[in-house]
Write a protein that holds these residues in place. Sequence first.
Motif, PDB file in Angstrom:
ATOM      1  N   GLY A 292       1.231   4.936   5.775  1.00  0.00           N
ATOM      2  CA  GLY A 292       1.333   4.352   4.441  1.00  0.00           C
ATOM      3  C   GLY A 292       0.024   3.830   3.899  1.00  0.00           C
ATOM      4  N   GLN A 293      -1.109   4.396   4.347  1.00  0.00           N
ATOM      5  CA  GLN A 293      -2.418   3.920   3.912  1.00  0.00           C
ATOM      6  C   GLN A 293      -3.031   4.893   2.917  1.00  0.00           C
ATOM      7  OE1 GLN A 293      -3.534   0.866   5.164  1.00  0.00           O
ATOM      8  NE2 GLN A 293      -1.495   0.895   6.098  1.00  0.00           N
ATOM      9  N   VAL A 350       6.622   5.357  -3.791  1.00  0.00           N
ATOM     10  CA  VAL A 350       6.648   3.890  -3.865  1.00  0.00           C
ATOM     11  C   VAL A 350       5.305   3.334  -3.417  1.00  0.00           C
ATOM     12  CG1 VAL A 350       7.753   1.776  -3.015  1.00  0.00           C
ATOM     13  CG2 VAL A 350       9.122   3.850  -3.353  1.00  0.00           C
ATOM     14  N   ASN A 351       4.732   2.466  -4.236  1.00  0.00           N
ATOM     15  CA  ASN A 351       3.601   1.646  -3.830  1.00  0.00           C
ATOM     16  C   ASN A 351       4.133   0.271  -3.453  1.00  0.00           C
ATOM     17  OD1 ASN A 351       1.156   3.015  -3.876  1.00  0.00           O
ATOM     18  ND2 ASN A 351       0.875   2.753  -6.074  1.00  0.00           N
ATOM     19  N   GLN A 398       3.123   4.102   0.190  1.00  0.00           N
ATOM     20  CA  GLN A 398       1.851   3.566   0.644  1.00  0.00           C
ATOM     21  C   GLN A 398       1.694   2.128   0.177  1.00  0.00           C
ATOM     22  OE1 GLN A 398      -0.965   6.264  -1.198  1.00  0.00           O
ATOM     23  NE2 GLN A 398      -1.013   5.108  -3.100  1.00  0.00           N
ATOM     24  N   GLU A 399       0.735   1.459   0.756  1.00  0.00           N
ATOM     25  CA  GLU A 399       0.404   0.101   0.353  1.00  0.00           C
ATOM     26  C   GLU A 399      -0.694   0.162  -0.710  1.00  0.00           C
ATOM     27  OE1 GLU A 399      -0.878  -1.595   4.000  1.00  0.00           O
ATOM     28  OE2 GLU A 399       1.063  -1.348   4.981  1.00  0.00           O
ATOM     29  N   ALA A 417       1.878   5.702  -8.118  1.00  0.00           N
ATOM     30  CA  ALA A 417       3.306   5.814  -7.771  1.00  0.00           C
ATOM     31  C   ALA A 417       4.135   5.333  -8.961  1.00  0.00           C
ATOM     32  CB  ALA A 417       3.627   4.980  -6.531  1.00  0.00           C
ATOM     33  N   PRO A 418       5.288   5.952  -9.200  1.00  0.00           N
ATOM     34  CA  PRO A 418       6.131   5.518 -10.319  1.00  0.00           C
ATOM     35  C   PRO A 418       6.850   4.201 -10.069  1.00  0.00           C
ATOM     36  CG  PRO A 418       7.194   7.280  -9.109  1.00  0.00           C
ATOM     37  CD  PRO A 418       5.828   7.136  -8.527  1.00  0.00           C
ATOM     38  N   VAL A 419       6.926   3.781  -8.789  1.00  0.00           N
ATOM     39  CA  VAL A 419       7.631   2.542  -8.433  1.00  0.00           C
ATOM     40  C   VAL A 419       6.674   1.617  -7.703  1.00  0.00           C
ATOM     41  CG1 VAL A 419       9.529   1.530  -7.108  1.00  0.00           C
ATOM     42  CG2 VAL A 419       9.854   3.731  -8.281  1.00  0.00           C
ATOM     43  N   LEU A 420       6.609   0.373  -8.168  1.00  0.00           N
ATOM     44  CA  LEU A 420       5.830  -0.670  -7.505  1.00  0.00           C
ATOM     45  C   LEU A 420       6.817  -1.664  -6.911  1.00  0.00           C
ATOM     46  CD1 LEU A 420       2.940  -1.785  -6.988  1.00  0.00           C
ATOM     47  CD2 LEU A 420       3.243  -3.170  -9.049  1.00  0.00           C
TER      48      LEU A 420
END
Length: 804
Positions: A292-293, A350-351, A398-399, A417-420
């Motif tokens: 996720g980096q 997702v971020n 990812q973060e 990403a579309p989602v935070l």
Amino acid sequence: MRLIVWIISLFAGAIPCATVTSGAELTAARVLESIDAGREFLLTRQKQDGSFDAGNNLGHRSGVSALCTLALLNSGMEANQPQIRKALQYLRRLPEDEISQTYDISLVIMALVAAKDSSTNDLPRIARLASRLESWQIREGNSGSWTYSSPGGGINLGGDRSNAQYAVLGLREAAEAGVEIDRKTWERIRTHWTSQQNPDGGWNYSSDGQSTGSMTVAGVATLSIVEQMLVEDRKIGPDGSPPCCEPAEPNEALDRGLRWLANRFTPLQNPGSGTWLLYYLYGVERAGRLSGQRFFGQHDWYREGAEVLLKVQNQRTGAWVGVGLYESEPTVASAFALLFLSKGLAPVLVNKLKYGPPNPNRPGHTLTDDWNRHPRDARNLTEYLSGRPLWPKLLTAQEVDLSKAVAAKSVASLAQAPVLYITGQDALDLTDAEIALLKEYVEQGGFILGVAGCQSARFEESFRELTPRLFPTGEGVLKKLSFDHPVFRSEFLLDPEGLELWGVDAGCRTPVIFCPEDIGCLWHYWSRLESANRNPNLRAKVIRATQIGTNIIAYATGREPPNKLDSQELANLSSKTDRIERSFLQIARIQHSGQWDAAPAAVRNLLTALDQSAGIGTNPKIRHLPLSDTNLYRYPLVYMHGRSTFELSPAEIEGLRTYLSRGGVLLADASCGAKGFDESFRAAMKKAFPATPLTRIPVTHEVFSAKSGQDVTRIRRRVNSSLPGQAVKSQVLEGEPYLEAIEIDGRLAVIYSKYDISCALERQSTVSCEGYVPEDAVKLAINLVIHALSQEVPLPPELANPTP
């Protein structure tokens, strides 16, 4: 004639020793062109029997063929295409005793699983091959590792971490396909990699030697996989409740490996080794995606790696050639390069927001890990979604570091990403600059999901205080979502009993949703390899939480997230609006009695796209005018959209007629395909032009051709077929665009879409929004503007035939 001249902007040798070029020069179009060229080269290496030319690697013919098949599948080819069918038939026909080495077995498993070929049942063969891999795992001495073949076979060098990482990859894919892998196998893997880590945090090839980049990315990827496979059900209550209020145990070996990469990453060479660059880069992709980096230290590993690969690709053949025994063979080298480019370009769904004061003693870390109490939550949910029907085959989470984004003064990293996803237990304490960036992210079409860790009242209160600062005054208050909201049926029909979701409605959608229940904790406990002794109540809770998460993400993204470079380019377009200095084209927005401001940023984003992608100078100042306002005549184009019913007054009807008769053009669409707006718009046009109905524009019209910008005769549109009370049935189909028009004096004076364009221009694509996907909506809207401005406007009679 009004004519605006436009320019449509379009987006080997050895590894260079110079510094890597700035990431700003990399575009999705360039990467996709590179992938296309590499794919075409690999196809030239396919033999008549479906295998691929292994060159000097004759001992790995099955493995090389599987590697090429895997690369082609990840580059966009499907199992039903003739070349892939031949490749799969070759792998299926091979006697299993000829698939005789660890690399080969693992790669054949990976290729068969990646094919997802519903026409053939590959599972028995995958299971047999996986069983051989398990039986070959070393049990004594270098326990938990693998060598080239069976420990008692002909090539036993005591085990090495290159064979071991491919065995792990093969077993992981087998588990994804439904093969049961012994938990003890994963436990031995974990013990091996944690015990064999070097003091500097990296790994080497076998028992001795310095750490190398290729083996360290192998260690990071392996520990990330094992972490997911060996979910520990500790301290679970009798009712199945996990200890959500306790911080997660750190994965110290994984953290040390990531620090090694942060300090030594480079895309120019395999650190600690003079060879195996392309093998290493494919490993970098796995390590970054699975952990996720997005960054290793200050390095955006995908952008930097892609830039290097695009530079060294042979522009004539499309191939890559590396250094060393295997990579000097272009078939193998090109397969590794294609896998990096294709898999690394996978959509970031997702971020997870990394926030909080920085830790002065640990660069890149925050003082507390409150933002990351459940480290696997977003990654597990994304992994779950990747295996579901209708979702892309490969999705990532990812973060994203909020402090880095603020320092860069750019929303682009958030917009990847579309989602935070924002979660925590303590109260949020964000700076004004951080809040401003979150506000910009939402304005550009981003979606924020807030989850209260440990059902924390402190976090909930602070999140409720945050949302009003992200929207205009009075519009950002969280309100409880009613059960007729699409999020409750966007994929699963959620049971409303005991479920609370809160949201902020703004224009086309609900861009912020808050869950006071700690569903992220339960995502953290999701696993494909679930323990047979798992508490059934915990199992039920995890299923419910993943279904809630699925619905929220499906609602927010429409199951069609853009790839990571496309999403960043769209964000870059939006963020450049205020820097446009040329004053040429202005478009006014039409006010009406309905919900006329459903997509407030749509016209701004369209103007920016025209400036950046079509070379048309634009003025970002946007006027909001009723159709009765005579200032309308100053604008060659006006834009109208909405989500509800409306009615035009007689003065507005007359103003519209006059404006259009003087050469103006009205562009309009029903936001998210709103039926009420569509009915009202048709009624208004019938009043204004009773003898000239709206008529569909044929796909052969030049408005859809490259003469008006780009060929948009085939574009993607989201359609819904669900009935009330059912889960939303939404899918994206490719086909001809559907536009209607009213002609005046041979030109298109009104151009109307009953399917959404405006919300898509804001990068919004909720699952219930019927209309064109954002990337195609931008192309279509650019064509409409270019065509409208290129039309001839006849002179008024008094000027065409002046009195002598």
